[in-house]
Scaffold this motif. Structure first.
Motif, PDB file in Angstrom:
ATOM      1  N   LYS A  38       0.848  -1.177   0.000  1.00 32.17           N
ATOM      2  CA  LYS A  38       0.000   0.000   0.000  1.00 32.17           C
ATOM      3  C   LYS A  38       0.891   1.236   0.000  1.00 32.17           C
ATOM      4  O   LYS A  38       1.855   1.309   0.759  1.00 32.17           O
ATOM      5  N   PRO A  39       0.570   2.203  -0.826  1.00 28.25           N
ATOM      6  CA  PRO A  39       1.386   3.422  -0.824  1.00 28.25           C
ATOM      7  C   PRO A  39       1.135   4.218   0.453  1.00 28.25           C
ATOM      8  O   PRO A  39       0.008   4.323   0.929  1.00 28.25           O
ATOM      9  N   THR A  40       2.179   4.739   1.011  1.00 25.86           N
ATOM     10  CA  THR A  40       2.036   5.547   2.217  1.00 25.86           C
ATOM     11  C   THR A  40       1.749   6.981   1.796  1.00 25.86           C
ATOM     12  O   THR A  40       2.432   7.536   0.934  1.00 25.86           O
ATOM     13  N   THR A  42       1.878  10.829   1.647  1.00 28.15           N
ATOM     14  CA  THR A  42       2.888  11.802   2.035  1.00 28.15           C
ATOM     15  C   THR A  42       2.203  13.097   2.433  1.00 28.15           C
ATOM     16  O   THR A  42       1.285  13.567   1.754  1.00 28.15           O
TER      17      THR A  42
END
Length: 63
Positions: A38-40, A42
């Motif tokens: 999963k993309p964190t 920002t």
């Protein structure tokens, strides 16, 4: 002057390549990957400047 015997070089090089390939496969197979990456998200960090919180008075130059 004796001649250099190169008859075993092919076998040596091929066995070296096979060994390096096998070791690389073993190292990769032991690595654990996450099942669903999963993309964190920002967050944009705001720069806190001293003039953002305090009021500064601007003086006109003397004429």
């Amino acid at each position: 002057m004796p001649q250099l015997d190169t008859s075993t070089w092919l076998l040596t090089i091929l066995s070296m390549i096979f060994t390096l390939f096998a070791l690389l496969q073993l190292k990769i197979s032991k690595h654990l990957y996450s099942p669903t990456p999963k993309p964190t998200p920002t967050k944009m960090q705001e720069q806190q400047a001293p003039w953002n919180h305090t009021w500064t008075k601007i003086y006109l130059p003397l004429s």
